[in-house]
Design an enzyme around this catalytic site. Structure first.
Site, PDB file in Angstrom:
ATOM      1  N   ALA A 247       0.840  -1.211   0.000  1.00 34.05           N
ATOM      2  CA  ALA A 247       0.000   0.000   0.000  1.00 34.05           C
ATOM      3  C   ALA A 247       0.873   1.260   0.000  1.00 34.05           C
ATOM      4  O   ALA A 247       1.986   1.245   0.531  1.00 34.05           O
ATOM      5  CB  ALA A 247      -0.908  -0.015   1.225  1.00 34.05           C
ATOM      6  N   LYS A 251       2.932   0.559  -7.113  1.00 34.92           N
ATOM      7  CA  LYS A 251       3.705  -0.505  -7.759  1.00 34.92           C
ATOM      8  C   LYS A 251       2.819  -1.700  -8.088  1.00 34.92           C
ATOM      9  O   LYS A 251       3.022  -2.371  -9.112  1.00 34.92           O
ATOM     10  CB  LYS A 251       4.876  -0.898  -6.848  1.00 34.92           C
ATOM     11  N   ASP A 292       0.923  -9.318   8.069  1.00 33.55           N
ATOM     12  CA  ASP A 292       2.306  -8.972   8.376  1.00 33.55           C
ATOM     13  C   ASP A 292       3.210  -9.963   7.643  1.00 33.55           C
ATOM     14  O   ASP A 292       3.094 -11.182   7.853  1.00 33.55           O
ATOM     15  CB  ASP A 292       2.513  -9.057   9.892  1.00 33.55           C
ATOM     16  N   ASP A 308       8.868  -3.329  -1.254  1.00 38.85           N
ATOM     17  CA  ASP A 308       8.933  -1.881  -1.019  1.00 38.85           C
ATOM     18  C   ASP A 308       8.973  -1.728   0.498  1.00 38.85           C
ATOM     19  O   ASP A 308       7.969  -1.483   1.143  1.00 38.85           O
ATOM     20  CB  ASP A 308       7.718  -1.195  -1.627  1.00 38.85           C
ATOM     21  N   CYS A 361      12.372   4.129  -0.049  1.00 33.91           N
ATOM     22  CA  CYS A 361      12.382   5.571  -0.330  1.00 33.91           C
ATOM     23  C   CYS A 361      13.204   6.257   0.760  1.00 33.91           C
ATOM     24  O   CYS A 361      12.730   7.161   1.452  1.00 33.91           O
ATOM     25  CB  CYS A 361      10.976   6.143  -0.431  1.00 33.91           C
TER      26      CYS A 361
END
Length: 430
Positions: A247, A251, A292, A308, A361
């Site tokens: 989320a 992507k 998870d 990610d 990021c």
């Protein structure tokens, strides 16, 4: 004799100047970030709970964000006009930061800026705020064109990347980032902009996102240029792809649009709901799992796994300046430890001959380069698969080690991009 009715002057229910509630909300936001370490967006609903107007709620956010972008320079001005340094968390300092940010950065008239913050402080502090603000106004105080980075952040980034990166980061704080869109159909031509890669469009100074052509029909989604790189390195395919920590789903959308059968996994129910909403808006399909990844496991291995990973998010400081104050060394160490666990576990979910893409990021080597170096040292069945010509956006190149690292100076002349680390690995065939 006729009498003329006195004109009605609108005031808030507490007889405060109009706009004070908005500034109080901005102060709550700053307190949440600077004292409690909360994300600006996460603190926003509670901080603006008594601000009913959407434009006023937006203004509270804008004031807080601009204050964070300019905080070292605002504090330097305040300290230059006080005999004794105010504590960082003093209400008087907070009120002055808000008033000065409005006047010097957002263009608010000085009388409005000070009138709406004075009710936030009482007694002696109120007189101090009024006096310091007046002193700085009479001096003709200004902010530097290029903001000053917080010293701990500047020192950390200078050690990792050098002086030019730090200078580029400061320049990036001074300008509004462009809006990058990823197109569902690369041939769509409903908006004019600049393209640096297939299915990419960059807009400068655009209308609000919901008002842009193509939003309602799902022709595109908002996604920073750098954030689009991980899925670009997976490319097109028809097999099974896992998107972990997926989320809000940019992507996932890329992979689904590229033909993959996608399973998107995220631990947050609310964030997963947003992912599902985005899938519905653009008309793409993916299986969404709320779990998870340290507890969940797929039934079979996948052709491609995209991680990610949760991170300090220091790479998105242009749009989220709160990370400059939240992401301290302890946070970075904590997220790096979590990334190591996720990477080690998810590596087993890649089929022999399959692809693993790891991305953060973050501008911190501990969350990028060091993670992959450790995995490669532990797993002889994985090797770096450097990008080939045409896979990366214009102006972005892989490093000599095959990793992709975007920094504040990357494509700066064309509006820049977020800070990202991306590595593509191939698992050896059985």
């Amino acid at each position: 004799m006729t009498t003329r009715a006195k004109p009605h002057i609108a005031r808030s229910s507490t007889a405060e100047p109009l706009g004070t509630k908005t500034r109080r909300a901005a102060m709550r936001l700053l307190d949440a970030v600077l004292r409690r370490g909360e994300a600006l967006e996460a603190a926003f609903p509670a901080a603006t709970r008594d601000v009913l107007s959407p434009p006023d709620r937006g203004l509270a956010h804008a004031i807080a964000a601009e204050t964070l972008r300019r905080l070292p320079d605002l504090d330097a001005l305040i300290d230059s006009a006080t005999q004794q340094r105010l504590p960082d968390d003093a209400k008087a300092r907070m009120a002055l930061r808000i008033a000065l940010a409005q006047t010097l950065a957002l263009g608010t008239p000085p009388h409005a800026a000070i009138a709406t913050v004075l009710p936030l402080v009482d007694g002696g502090p109120r007189r101090l705020v009024h006096g310091v603000f007046g002193t700085l106004a009479r001096r003709g105080a200004t902010l530097p064109e290029i903001p000053t980075l917080p010293n701990p952040v500047a020192e950390r980034w200078r050690a990792a990347w050098g002086d030019e990166m730090v200078s580029a980061a400061a320049r990036a704080l001074a300008v509004r980032p462009p809006l990058d869109l990823t197109l569902r159909d690369p041939a769509w031509a409903g908006l004019e902009g600049e393209s640096f890669a297939p299915a990419h469009l960059r807009l400068t100074d655009p209308d609000p996102v919901p008002d842009l052509a193509g939003f309602t029909e799902g022709a595109w989604w908002v996604q920073d240029l750098a954030a689009s790189i991980p899925a670009r390195l997976i490319g097109t395919g028809t097999g099974h792809a896992l998107d972990l920590c997926a989320a809000p789903g940019g992507k996932t959308l890329q992979l689904a649009a590229a033909g993959w059968q996608v399973t998107a996994v995220d631990a947050s129910k609310s964030r997963a709901a947003r992912l599902s909403e985005n899938l519905a808006r653009v008309g793409l399909k993916a299986e969404t799992v709320i779990a998870d990844v340290l507890q969940w496991a797929p039934d079979t291995t996948a052709d491609a796994v995209l991680i990610d990973a949760p991170c300090s998010a220091t790479g998105i400081f242009r749009r989220h300046p709160d990370v400059l104050y939240r992401a301290h060394a302890g946070v970075i160490a904590e997220t790096a430890a979590l990334q190591q666990l996720i990477l080690k576990r998810a590596a087993d979910w890649v089929r022999p001959g399959g692809t693993l893409v790891y991305a953060t990021c973050s501008l911190e080597p501990e969350e990028g380069e060091e993670q992959i170096a450790r995995l490669l040292a532990e797993r002889g069945d994985f090797a770096v698969m450097p990008p080939i010509d045409g896979e990366l956006p214009e102006g972005i190149a892989a490093q000599a080690d095959g990793f992709v690292r975007t920094l504040p100076g990357t494509v700066e002349a064309k509006g820049g991009c977020d800070g990202f680390f991306v590595a593509r690995l191939r698992r050896a065939s059985a």
